[in-house]
Design an enzyme around this catalytic site. Structure first.
Site, short mmCIF file in Angstrom:
data_model
loop_
_atom_site.label_atom_id
_atom_site.label_comp_id
_atom_site.label_asym_id
_atom_site.label_seq_id
_atom_site.Cartn_x
_atom_site.Cartn_y
_atom_site.Cartn_z
N LYS A 122 0.82 -1.21 0.00
CA LYS A 122 0.00 0.00 0.00
C LYS A 122 0.86 1.27 0.00
O LYS A 122 0.48 2.28 -0.58
CB LYS A 122 -0.97 -0.02 1.18
CG LYS A 122 -2.13 -0.97 0.91
CD LYS A 122 -3.04 -1.14 2.09
CE LYS A 122 -4.11 -2.18 1.79
NZ LYS A 122 -4.83 -2.57 3.00
N LYS A 204 -3.89 -11.31 -8.65
CA LYS A 204 -5.17 -11.85 -8.20
C LYS A 204 -6.31 -10.91 -8.62
O LYS A 204 -6.08 -9.73 -8.90
CB LYS A 204 -5.15 -12.01 -6.68
CG LYS A 204 -4.86 -10.71 -5.96
CD LYS A 204 -5.06 -10.82 -4.47
CE LYS A 204 -4.97 -9.43 -3.86
NZ LYS A 204 -5.68 -9.18 -2.66
N LYS A 207 -10.74 -5.64 -6.22
CA LYS A 207 -11.82 -4.68 -6.39
C LYS A 207 -11.38 -3.47 -7.21
O LYS A 207 -12.14 -2.95 -8.00
CB LYS A 207 -12.31 -4.19 -5.03
CG LYS A 207 -13.02 -5.24 -4.22
CD LYS A 207 -13.96 -4.58 -3.23
CE LYS A 207 -14.17 -5.45 -2.01
NZ LYS A 207 -13.13 -5.22 -0.99
P1 AMP Z 1 -11.10 -7.43 0.53
O1 AMP Z 1 -11.69 -7.36 -0.85
O2 AMP Z 1 -9.65 -7.15 0.54
O3 AMP Z 1 -11.90 -6.65 1.54
O4 AMP Z 1 -11.20 -8.96 0.96
C1 AMP Z 1 -12.38 -9.58 1.39
C2 AMP Z 1 -12.17 -11.08 1.42
O5 AMP Z 1 -12.03 -11.59 0.09
C3 AMP Z 1 -10.92 -11.52 2.17
O6 AMP Z 1 -11.21 -12.70 2.89
C4 AMP Z 1 -9.91 -11.79 1.07
O7 AMP Z 1 -8.94 -12.75 1.45
C5 AMP Z 1 -10.82 -12.35 -0.01
N1 AMP Z 1 -10.23 -12.12 -1.35
C6 AMP Z 1 -10.06 -10.93 -1.97
N2 AMP Z 1 -9.51 -11.11 -3.20
C7 AMP Z 1 -9.32 -12.45 -3.35
C8 AMP Z 1 -8.81 -13.29 -4.39
N3 AMP Z 1 -8.41 -12.80 -5.57
N4 AMP Z 1 -8.78 -14.63 -4.19
C9 AMP Z 1 -9.21 -15.17 -3.02
N5 AMP Z 1 -9.72 -14.44 -2.00
C10 AMP Z 1 -9.78 -13.10 -2.16
#
Ligand code: AMP
Length: 341
Positions: A122, A204, A207
Site C-alpha cells: 500500500k 489476483k 476490487k
Molecule cells: P477485501 O476485498 O480485501 O476486503 O477482501 C475480502 C475477502 O475476500 C478476504 O477474505 C480476502 O482474502 C478475499 N479475497 C479478496 N480477493 C481475493 C482473491 N483474488 N482470491 C481469493 N480471496 C480473495
C-alpha cells in the site's frame, strides 16, 4: 504474570470475517470468503461485517461509501448469506472495535507492522497517504476478530499473514493479562487458502486494480464473455501431459471453480492429449461464468432497491454484534485492570 481468567461459555465455535466496501465484489471475494460464510453459517456462531473503518485507510474520500456499503450488504445476501443465521453488521456500528484496537496497539510493534506485506504494497500504491491507520491495519483486523473471541476466520490467501499477526497480538495479551483471548486461525475447511487469479494471469482478482482482468458479481453477461474471451492462450501443448504455463493454469483454475466436474475433466484430457481448442474452452468457461454470476447480479439489484430492508439488516446485525462485543470488552477491561471500584 500468568493469570487464568474466566472465558464466557459459547455452545458453538465462533467465526468472524469481513469485506471492505471499496468497490464491486468479485469472484475472488466469493470463492475466497463468501462461499465459506454461507457454508459456515449453519454450524458456527458467525459474525460477518462490512469493514467500513478499514476502507478509510485507503479511501479517505467517502462520497461513494454509503452506496458501497449498501452494495456489499446486498452482494453478500444475494450470494446466500442469511442474516437470521449470522450476525451481519457494519464495523462502525460496533464502537467497541475502536477501544479494543487501542488496547491491541500496545501489543503491536512498529517494526513488525512495517514489515507486513500489505503495508509495503500500500505504501507503494499510495505514497502520498502513508497514514498510521495503514500501518496498524492488521491491529484493527485483529480487534475485529478478537472482539467476538472468534476461533475461525474464513479468508483468502492474501490474509494469511494478518491472521498470524492477530494470533501474535492475542498471545501477547494473554501472556501479559491472563488467558482471555482465543488465538484465531485462517479457515478453509482444511484446504489451502484460495487465491483466485486475475484473468490476465498477472496477479489476483481485485476490487480496484486490474479491473479488466477481474470478474465482478455485477458484470453484465456480455462483459463477462468479453473478459473471458480476451484471456491469453497460445498454440497449445506439443508434448503430451506437459506442465501448463501460468496463464493456461489460471484458465483451468477458473473453470474448476464454476464449471461441472466432467466439463473440467474433458478439457484436462484434451490438454494432456494435445487436442485442446482454447477457443472452445474459453466459450464454455464464459457461459459457465454467465450462468454463475447472472442470478447473483439480479438478486443484488432487487435488494438494493429496498432501503428499508437494508436498514433492518444493519440494525439487526449491529444488535447481535454489540451484545457479543460488550461481553468480550467486559473481560478485556477487567483483565487489563481497568476496574477501580
Ligand atoms: P477485501 O476485498 O480485501 O476486503 O477482501 C475480502 C475477502 O475476500 C478476504 O477474505 C480476502 O482474502 C478475499 N479475497 C479478496 N480477493 C481475493 C482473491 N483474488 N482470491 C481469493 N480471496 C480473495
Amino acid at each position: 504474570m500468568e493469570k487464568k481468567r474466566e472465558t464466557l461459555p459459547t455452545s458453538r465455535q465462533v467465526v468472524m470475517s469481513g469485506i471492505r466496501p471499496t468497490g464491486f465484489l468479485h469472484l475472488g471475494n466469493y470463492f475466497g470468503a463468501i462461499r465459506n460464510y454461507v457454508k459456515m453459517q449453519d454450524d458456527f456462531d458467525c459474525y460477518f461485517m462490512v469493514a467500513d473503518l478499514h476502507s478509510l485507510t485507503t479511501h479517505p474520500d467517502t462520497k461513494e461509501l454509503k452506496q458501497n456499503v449498501h452494495r456489499v450488504i446486498a452482494e453478500n445476501i444475494a450470494c446466500g448469506l442469511d442474516v437470521d443465521k449470522a450476525a451481519f453488521y457494519c464495523q462502525s456500528h460496533v464502537p467497541e472495535t475502536a477501544e479494543l484496537y487501542l488496547y491491541l496497539n500496545m501489543m503491536a510493534y512498529k517494526g513488525e507492522l512495517e514489515k507486513t506485506t500489505t503495508f509495503k504494497d500500500k505504501v507503494r500504491l499510495q505514497p502520498q497517504n502513508v497514514n498510521a491507520g495503514l500501518l496498524t491495519y492488521p491491529v484493527l483486523q485483529a480487534a475485529d476478530i478478537i472482539l467476538h473471541r472468534a476461533k475461525y476466520v474464513p479468508v483468502g490467501k492474501d490474509q494469511e499473514q494478518h491472521l498470524e499477526m492477530a494470533r501474535t497480538f492475542a498471545n501477547r495479551f494473554n501472556h501479559r493479562y491472563g488467558d482471555v483471548l482465543p488465538e484465531p486461525i485462517a479457515f478453509n475447511y482444511n484446504q489451502p487458502l484460495l487465491k483466485v487469479p486475475s484473468l490476465d494471469g498477472t496477479g489476483k482478482m481485485s476490487k480496484s486494480e486490474n479491473q479488466n482482468a477481474t470478474l465482478y458479481l455485477a458484470d453484465e453477461d456480455e462483459v463477462i464473455r468479453k473478459k473471458v474471451m480476451k484471456t491469453k492462450t497460445d498454440a497449445g501443448p506439443v508434448k503430451q501431459n506437459s506442465t501448463k504455463p501460468d496463464y493456461i493454469e489460471n484458465i483451468f483454475e477458473l473453470m474448476h471453480l464454476v464449471s461441472r466436474e466432467d466439463v473440467f475433466k474433458k478439457f484436462e484430457e484434451d490438454y494432456n492429449s494435445c487436442t485442446i481448442r482454447y477457443g472452445d474452452m474459453k466459450k464454455q468457461l464464459a457461459e459457465d461464468m454467465v450462468t454463475f454470476i447472472a442470478p447473483i447480479r439480479a438478486k443484488v439489484n432487487t435488494i438494493l432497491n429496498d432501503g428499508n430492508y437494508l436498514k433492518e439488516v444493519m440494525e439487526k446485525g449491529a444488535a447481535k454484534a454489540n451484545a457479543s462485543a460488550n461481553a468480550t470488552m467486559k473481560l478485556v477491561r477487567e483483565a487489563i485492570g481497568l476496574k477501580y471500584y
